[in-house]
Write an enzyme that holds these catalytic residues in place. Structure first.
Site, PDB file in Angstrom:
ATOM      1  N   LYS A   1      12.966  -7.846 -11.161  1.00  0.00           N
ATOM      2  CA  LYS A   1      11.813  -6.975 -11.368  1.00  0.00           C
ATOM      3  C   LYS A   1      11.562  -6.835 -12.869  1.00  0.00           C
ATOM      4  CE  LYS A   1      10.014  -2.463  -9.825  1.00  0.00           C
ATOM      5  NZ  LYS A   1      10.345  -1.198  -9.141  1.00  0.00           N
TER       6      LYS A   1
ATOM      7  N   SER B   1      10.877   2.435  -3.893  1.00  0.00           N
ATOM      8  CA  SER B   1      10.303   1.211  -4.461  1.00  0.00           C
ATOM      9  C   SER B   1      11.036  -0.082  -4.118  1.00  0.00           C
ATOM     10  CB  SER B   1      10.196   1.343  -5.985  1.00  0.00           C
ATOM     11  OG  SER B   1       9.059   2.098  -6.310  1.00  0.00           O
TER      12      SER B   1
ATOM     13  N   SER C   1       7.185  -0.113  -5.525  1.00  0.00           N
ATOM     14  CA  SER C   1       6.673  -0.856  -6.648  1.00  0.00           C
ATOM     15  C   SER C   1       7.345  -2.221  -6.862  1.00  0.00           C
ATOM     16  CB  SER C   1       6.852  -0.017  -7.915  1.00  0.00           C
ATOM     17  OG  SER C   1       8.229   0.189  -8.170  1.00  0.00           O
TER      18      SER C   1
END
Ligand SMILES: [Zn+2]
Lengths: 99, 483, 485
Positions: free
Chosen positions: C85, C184, C160
């Site tokens: 990420k 997330s 996310s």
């Protein structure tokens, strides 16, 4: 939050505090959303909480790490760490005027 | 409206005895380093970094709290204090707070100071541990002349103690003595070398006769504190005298100009949005740690004053002044042990040496180099042998401190007391012949003798021992009177 | 079951970490053909999916592979291509947080988890798309472009960590790292049919994770298989002296929990408030079926009420926005990130300009609201109050887990929304996380595992438990995974 709240004034105040300006087209939707979100978070006020309840700021319950007072050799020149050459003058980081 | 002066202090002290910064492994000794070479991802606040507390900082804070008789909290709680400024890498400072159930490392406490022989207790409000900021310089030397500013983050993250007093001072002098005493305590504890540039900074709050409170920032030494406050009192009283009112404001002390100036009003001052730092959960301060630190506390100024007063027989006042500076007191003890006559040495140091340092703004360390133990010992010997009078001795101290003059050289140049009685008798005769009126005055009124003594001293350029001169004149007057 | 991007011609692209490791240990050169295969998938599908912000050049990755084979460091992740990420600091690789603010920021240091992945034989393949600074639940809040759901390109992959989940689901990586502040990792895992785990707070070092809400953030793994997640967790967990909130616990052999039978007769709780109003009927059907399967293993399932859980969303948003407003204060453009001309300008003006241009709409909204709830006079009513309610919620969970070993819920109340469907209504958007945020508030471990499909769309089941119950969660997740096959 009383209904008479001047939202524009509030947003101006907050954006001065947080140093975040809003583009013209951002203000309208933000005002709309802000009102909704503030209403949502105001739900915590429905709840009566005993005075002696300890606030919970972290869910870390172990021993906090501490550091020996020893240099670890990670300290270095700012150019190697982050700043881009254009932002540096004689080793100093260039900043806007402070006055 | 009375004009009572009420002063409170906020003192920031770097824990210079730590090797590293408060939350990262960079050196705490940032002085004399090229800009931005004592930095790392943590103290530059790069995305993703985390603070890890220097364990030794807890011990240092506990030692200070014990020395100031403060109540030590059960745990160390760090908060984030938010304000934007280019010298603050994260745009928040990791600090401590005393509201909403959050606690500083210690609260309360007191320091007893000696003001002209009277003792006075100054109350401490709280002690915080926090991180220092970077430094801002200007390419064109002045703020206004520069199109931009330059930042050096070498200092960012250095451990600070913030010590806040209650508004207990009634004069600039008291505030100064407190700051000296505090510095001395920190030196005795081996927490900070307060003589280093920027190692100790004070902000002062002052209010006169209950009028608005003015905050003065950027004060770098006890001497400057007294000057800044005296300046501020005069400034405020002048405003009041001419019918003006005192505004609540923040002012900056400009050392070079010897004045305070209004600092740019921060619109949003006070909106610091404190909350507990989630990266640093509370750290318990164990009883064992407190006991360990307490049991190894070194001799502190108050007990040292008692000891040296007794050990050297120098009187409480002298002792209380000497301990206001650890190095001065060390210097005193070392010299007194080496060459004796502690009374004379303490008197030289307290009454002469300090005065000249203060007047010329010479750092104590330089002063001690100039009036070294060696030179002091020689002075004591010259005095004891009658080679220099007390008056000349004072002059020697002045020349040593201000001009780095060696007493040996001065003696060699013949600047000595005239001890030969014959020589003095001759000069007294001269003076008597030149001042018949003064002689007859002196015969009627013994107080008028001083004029004659003064004339002799002038003729000898101060090299005579006034005591001996006095004796000769009295003897001569008795002879005259019987004629 | 994998989306169409995976394994059209071979099974190579969907290999598990263990299978890959065994093949590479047997025949080191296999690693090169594996890398070629994964890059083929990327070349073919990435332009549509847009799971990545930065894909490392294949040549670079091949060189890393060569070095790895030469060093013979064929640890637990040997040869695994890990997608990271883009809010996790990677030395020398751009780390943008999907924000204009950090568009060209190249960190000088590796996050602790990155060092550990490299030491375990893993290779970073790229940095994945996300909601800007992890603020969002759909990956539509990326400053660059939204990531699409591999199962249905008209839908969002969740957020996310949507890029990480989509990359793993579509076989553009072996496994991935995400971060989870309020769901997330779990939400995108649920929406992409992958397995995602949020560890106990403090189990995985946060050093190098660009902070959103520090008291809630945790890094965790996303994988195609429960076993992969267990292996990844073992690699990244454990004490780190660089993080004050890193727990001093020994690493566990999480893989040993991934077995096809319950290692304990778990007492499972279902919190009624998590399955009541707002939960889609079809999602509930999958959830109930999962419960039945677990019961068929002899595990007990009981329903319990926990009224205070209804306050989770407001409490979460107060705390998360407050911490975010503080964590994002450092972006002023001086030392790194978006730069602005400084000469002749006043600092406040330049800061405002940088921050206005650098931050997107949702980030600004949360900064302003976070500033609001911390401001003088409001602190007690919001932040302090929220922290107290957080304590009550935490205590409720502790009580629950005295009686039960684990708890289950649907990860998301609804199926993956279509692009644009929720993004314009913050309350709709925030409500996607209604079942995931309470977990972060209490610092508990939780994972999402696919429980079944509805019209080709995956449904995630959330399994959570008391602190350090990751082993049990993985065991139960494996039971659910097996049943789904
Ligand atoms: Zn540093």
């Amino acid at each position: 939050m009383d209904a008479q709240m001047d939202w524009n004034k509030l947003v101006k105040h907050l954006s001065d505090l947080a140093l975040v300006d809003l583009q013209e087209d951002e203000i309208e939707p933000l005002l709309r959303d802000l009102e909704k979100i503030i209403k949502m978070i105001n739900a915590v006020n429905e709840l009566t909480v005993a005075e002696d309840i300890e606030p919970l700021y972290t869910t870390f319950f172990g021993d906090v790490n501490l550091r020996d007072d020893a240099e670890v050799g990670e300290s270095t020149d700012i150019e190697k760490v982050c700043a881009v050459r254009e932002r540096i003058e004689n080793g100093y980081v260039k900043s806007p005027r402070t006055l | 409206m009375s004009d009572e002066v009420v002063i409170g202090l906020e003192v920031h002290v770097q824990i210079t005895s730590l090797r590293t910064k408060l939350f990262c492994g960079c050196s705490s000794n940032y002085r004399d380093r090229p800009p931005n070479t004592n930095v790392c991802p943590v103290c530059l606040g790069l995305p993703g970094v985390l603070p890890v507390l220097n364990e030794k900082a807890i011990e240092k804070a506990v030692a200070v709290a014990l020395a100031l008789n403060s109540k030590i909290s059960e745990k160390i709680v760090f908060v984030r204090k938010h304000y934007f400024y280019p010298d603050l890498p994260k745009n928040y400072q990791i600090s401590q707070y005393d509201r909403y159930g959050l606690v500083p490392v210690a609260t309360g406490g007191r320091v007893v100071i000696d003001v002209g022989g009277l003792s006075k207790t100054v109350r401490i409000r709280r002690i915080n541990i926090e991180e220092d900021t970077g430094r801002i310089v200007y390419p064109e030397k002045t703020v206004l002349g520069s199109k931009y500013a330059l930042i050096d983050y070498n200092r960012a993250g250095v451990a600070l103690l913030e010590i806040v007093t209650e508004p207990d001072f009634r004069s600039p002098r008291e505030a100064r003595i407190f700051l000296e005493k505090l510095a001395s305590i920190l030196e005795h504890l081996d927490v900070a070398d307060t003589s280093l540039e920027g190692a100790m900074r004070a902000d002062a709050n002052i209010s006169i006769g209950g009028r608005a409170r003015v905050e003065i920032k950027n004060i770098g030494s006890p001497r400057d504190l007294e000057k800044a406050l005296s300046y501020e009192i005069t400034r405020q009283l002048n405003i009041v005298k001419s019918g003006g009112t005192i505004e609540r404001e923040t002012r900056h002390w400009i050392k070079e100009r010897g004045m305070t100036v209004p600092s740019r009003a921060k619109e949003l001052e006070g909106e610091y949005r404190y909350f507990p730092d989630p990266d640093l959960p509370p750290i318990p301060i164990s009883k064992e740690l407190i006991e360990r630190v307490a049991s190894s506390l070194p001799e502190l100024p108050d007990s040292r004053a008692k000891r040296i007063a007794k050990e050297y027989g120098i009187g409480d006042y002298m002792a209380s002044v000497l301990v206001l500076n650890k190095r001065l007191c060390d210097h005193f003890e070392h010299t007194a042990r080496t060459c004796g006559n502690p009374k004379l040495i303490s008197s030289i140091l307290v009454n002469e040496f300090l005065r000249w340092l203060d007047e010329a703004d010479i750092p104590l360390s330089t002063g001690i180099l100039r009036l070294s133990a060696d030179r002091l010992c020689k002075l004591v010997q010259y005095f004891e042998k009658g080679i220099v009078s007390i008056k000349l001795l004072k002059e020697y101290v002045r020349l040593a401190v201000l001009e780095d003059k060696d007493p040996d050289d001065l003696v060699r140049q013949g600047i000595t007391t005239i001890g030969e009685e014959e020589e003095l008798e001759r000069i007294v005769t001269e003076v008597f012949e030149e001042n018949p009126k003064a002689v007859s005055d002196a015969l009627r009124d013994p107080k008028a003798i001083n004029f004659l003594v003064g004339q002799v001293m002038r003729k000898t350029k101060g090299r005579a021992d006034p005591k001996i001169v006095n004796e000769i004149i009295r003897k001569r007057l008795v002879e005259y009177g019987s004629k | 079951m994998f989306p169409p991007q995976c394994s059209q011609n071979s099974l190579i692209s969907s290999l598990s970490i263990r299978a890959l490791r065994e093949k590479v240990r047997e025949d080191p050169d296999f690693l090169f053909s594996y890398i070629e295969e994964i890059y083929k998938v990327i070349e073919k599908h990435e332009h549509q999916l847009r799971a990545y912000i930065t894909v490392r050049p294949k040549e670079e990755v091949l060189r890393d592979a060569e070095a790895l084979l030469k060093s013979n460091n064929l640890g637990p992740l040997a040869g695994a291509l890990i997608a990271v990420k883009d809010n996790i600091s990677t030395s020398g690789i751009r780390t943008t947080c999907a924000s204009r603010m950090l568009e060209s920021y190249i960190p000088p240091y590796d996050a602790t988890v990155i060092t550990r992945i490299k030491n375990a034989g893993g290779i970073i393949i790229g940095k994945t798309n996300m909601d800007e600074f992890a603020m969002g639940s759909t990956t539509e809040n990326s400053a660059f472009y939204p990531t699409l759901n591999p199962w249905d390109l008209e839908r969002v992959p969740g957020g996310s960590s949507g890029g990480s989940a989509a990359a793993v689901a579509a076989c553009e990586a072996t496994a991935a790292l995400g971060s989870d502040t309020g769901g997330s990792i779990r939400l995108p895992a649920a929406y992409t049919g992958t397995v995602g785990l949020k560890p106990t707070y403090g189990l995985v070092s946060r050093y190098g994770l660009v902070a959103y809400a520090s008291s809630l953030d945790q890094i965790g793994p996303i994988g195609r298989y429960v076993e992969d997640v267990a292996i990844m967790l073992e690699v990244i967990s454990g004490h780190d002296p660089k993080d004050s909130t890193s727990l001093k616990v020994a690493a566990k052999d999480y893989g040993s929990y991934v077995v096809d039978r319950p290692i304990k007769t778990y007492r499972i709780a279902v919190i009624e408030e998590m399955v009541e109003e707002g939960v889609d009927r079809e999602v509930m059907a999958v959830f109930n079926k999962t419960l039945e399967r677990l019961e068929s293993y002899g595990l007990s399932v009981e329903f319990r009420k926990m009224p205070i859980i209804r306050y989770s969303l407001p409490v979460y948003y107060i705390i998360a926005m407050a911490e975010a407003s503080s964590n994002l204060a450092r972006y002023d453009g001086l030392r790194y990130g978006l730069a602005q001309e400084v000469e002749g300008r006043l600092w406040t003006e330049v800061y405002k300009r940088v921050r206005s241009m650098g931050f997107g709409k949702e980030v600004k909204r949360r900064i302003l609201l976070g500033t609001y709830v911390l401001s003088e006079g409001l602190y007690e009513g919001y932040y302090l109050k929220a922290a107290k309610v957080r304590r009550l919620l935490y205590e409720e969970f502790m009580r629950l887990f005295k009686e039960f070993d684990l708890a289950l819920s649907p990860t998301s109340p609804i199926l993956p929304p279509r692009l644009g469907e929720v993004i314009d209504d913050p309350l709709k958007l925030y409500s996607l996380d209604v079942n995931t945020v309470p977990i972060n508030l209490a610092g508990l471990p939780a994972l999402s595992v696919p429980g079944g499909f509805i019209r080709g769309l995956p449904v995630g089941i959330q399994v959570f438990g008391p602190h350090f119950s990751e082993g049990w969660l993985l065991n139960v997740a494996r039971l659910i995974e097996v049943a789904g096959k």
